[in-house]
Scaffold this active site. Structure first.
Site: not given
Length: 165
Positions: A125, A141
């Site tokens: 991330d 995402d």
């Protein structure tokens, strides 16, 4: 896949295959760059006080849930990916263009994060909007969330006529 999607013509699906690949490449390339240039926890300001690149190794799912449960998360992700692909192929000719785009985005995002889980044992991330959001996420995402929003929009605003009849 060809048997499962046997009713779908290759020509009909080329735009979705292309979109899937472009989104997957953007996701995986951004993760590769972050993984190879930043240290875990390192933050690089992009727009001061609003947007940063922050390297996080997420060993759970969205919003940091189920940390350290990579086996369970991976099994559930494989099941979800299979169900999405089955639904998409089975209903390809019945669903709208917008829904096809949405499911392609969701599928690409799910595969992108699954690749991370399989080859890294965590999801990379990096998108950090500290000024407005406390969670750090990635492009996969983003694709999943945009896909879900498109499906909701399709069903609320464009399927009303079908429901009223």
């Amino acid at each position: 896949m060809s048997k499962m999607c046997s009713s779908v013509e290759i020509g009909d699906s080329m735009i979705y295959i292309f979109l899937f690949l472009i989104l997957l490449i953007i996701d995986q390339y951004s993760k590769f760059i972050v993984d190879s240039t930043l240290s875990v926890g390192e933050t690089v300001p992009v727009i001061d006080g609003f947007f940063n690149l922050t390297y996080v190794q997420n060993r759970g799912v969205a919003f940091g849930l189920f940390q350290g449960k990579i086996d369970i998360v991976s099994i559930l992700a494989v099941i979800a990916i299979g169900l999405i692909l089955f639904y998409f192929c089975k209903n390809f000719k019945k669903i709208s263009f917008l829904e096809r785009i949405a499911y392609t985005m969701i599928f690409s995002g799910a595969i992108g994060n699954m690749i991370d889980r399989l080859f890294r044992a965590y999801v990379v991330d990096m998108l950090d909007f500290r000024g407005i959001w406390s969670f750090i996420f990635n492009f996969a995402d983003v694709w999943i969330n945009i896909g879900v929003v498109l499906i909701i929009v399709e069903h609320i605003f464009f399927n009303r006529k079908k429901r009223v009849k």
